[in-house]
Write an enzyme that holds these catalytic residues in place. Sequence first.
Site, PDB file in Angstrom:
ATOM      1  N   LYS A 134      11.630   4.686   0.534  1.00 55.02           N
ATOM      2  CA  LYS A 134      11.207   5.309   1.795  1.00 55.02           C
ATOM      3  C   LYS A 134      10.183   4.418   2.475  1.00 55.02           C
ATOM      4  O   LYS A 134       9.203   4.001   1.860  1.00 55.02           O
ATOM      5  CB  LYS A 134      10.616   6.694   1.530  1.00 55.02           C
ATOM      6  CG  LYS A 134      10.216   7.457   2.782  1.00 55.02           C
ATOM      7  CD  LYS A 134       9.740   8.868   2.426  1.00 55.02           C
ATOM      8  CE  LYS A 134       9.375   9.676   3.666  1.00 55.02           C
ATOM      9  NZ  LYS A 134       8.931  11.055   3.309  1.00 55.02           N
ATOM     10  N   ASP A 235       2.323  20.895   1.536  1.00 53.44           N
ATOM     11  CA  ASP A 235       3.558  21.097   2.314  1.00 53.44           C
ATOM     12  C   ASP A 235       4.632  21.665   1.397  1.00 53.44           C
ATOM     13  O   ASP A 235       5.724  21.120   1.267  1.00 53.44           O
ATOM     14  CB  ASP A 235       4.015  19.780   2.940  1.00 53.44           C
ATOM     15  CG  ASP A 235       5.098  19.978   3.999  1.00 53.44           C
ATOM     16  OD1 ASP A 235       5.300  21.131   4.429  1.00 53.44           O
ATOM     17  OD2 ASP A 235       5.734  18.979   4.385  1.00 53.44           O
TER      18      ASP A 235
END
EC number: 2.7.11.1
Length: 391
Positions: A134, A235
Amino acid sequence: MAEKLIPSCRGQWFLPARVLREGFLRARPVAVDGGFKLTIGPLTVATRVWDWVYVHYNENATDWLRGMNPPFWEEPCDVLDFLPGVACVNEATFLTLKKKYGSYLHLFVPLRHTRGNIFFGFSPLSATGMAVLKIKTFHGGTQAPDRPGVPMEVYAWETAHFLDAAPKLIEWEVSGTRENRKSAQMVTFSECGLYGSMEGYFYRERATVDICATILADLTGKLLALIRKGIYHGDLKSENIIMMSRSGPGKLIDFEHSHGPGETMTSFWYPDRTFFWNPIGTEAYAPPERSRGRGRNAGVPGIVFQIGLIALNIMVERMERVFVNHTWIKGDGYRAHVLKVIKARGTLDLRGGARTLARVDELIGLVARCLERDPAMRPSLETLVDEFSKI
């Protein structure tokens, strides 16, 4: 003499020391072999879009791919079904990736990507055999406590992995300086789960009551262990949990909103400055008591609320089918409605007669307690671990 085999990642895959040293990439590209067919475990890939693998990867790579046999592959279609990503990596994309981030390709074959900055593929450095690279901008960010130069995201991730609450972060780097931080980047290379997330997994796979309760008890226990280490994920949602096998465990990913127990954090680029760390990562998972000013983090009661939403996603595929804006769609008739949706969607395996239905009802009741509007009415994390374990 036979080559010495050593585990490449926690004993999941064993490779000759020579292969680990030489890696997967060819020293120079070769011409494509018209007879080449990419074989990954039980699957021989029909598409020619990945012919470039032969051009740029050596026999170490193709032999390892051919010999893959993780236990969660039950039929050939599982090989690519479990691999996330929305687009195939073509040769041009691969060459761009190699030019900028070639060191990550030493033992990694990227085959799919999302938005051109998240690459999914196969690597012996991952316990599942699947890995994800990523690449993202990093012009903000916070610093880990007492670890100069280490982002809080990395600190939280590595701590979670130590607690068996996250996949292995194999490599990471931050490029850039304070002066050019607007163009700075963070790169992470890590283990990848089945379908990419728990949301993706349970969209396609049906869970038993046992699996559902076990995963939720395990997840709650891991979140509790992290909190005791002073780390909050920030999150928490189904999309930020991955499944490492068909029956779990679930592990946390995407720690970019992670924070400590307080409301202030140290800036990564300006370590002498602190600021208020306010955001809930995803509004749809914000608990009803969340204020609009400072101190907007979920806190422990808020985490219990988020666990309730994650449980609903497993049970009915999407929580919005039964619970919207912190309210049950059918009011006091929510139990019957949830069961009706489960039966209609086929998301939980209800075989087992009255005993299974009683356990489902017990699970629905526990989830409802997690979703109480009054934080004081929700169970503690310790109680939740115990009660999920008893279902």
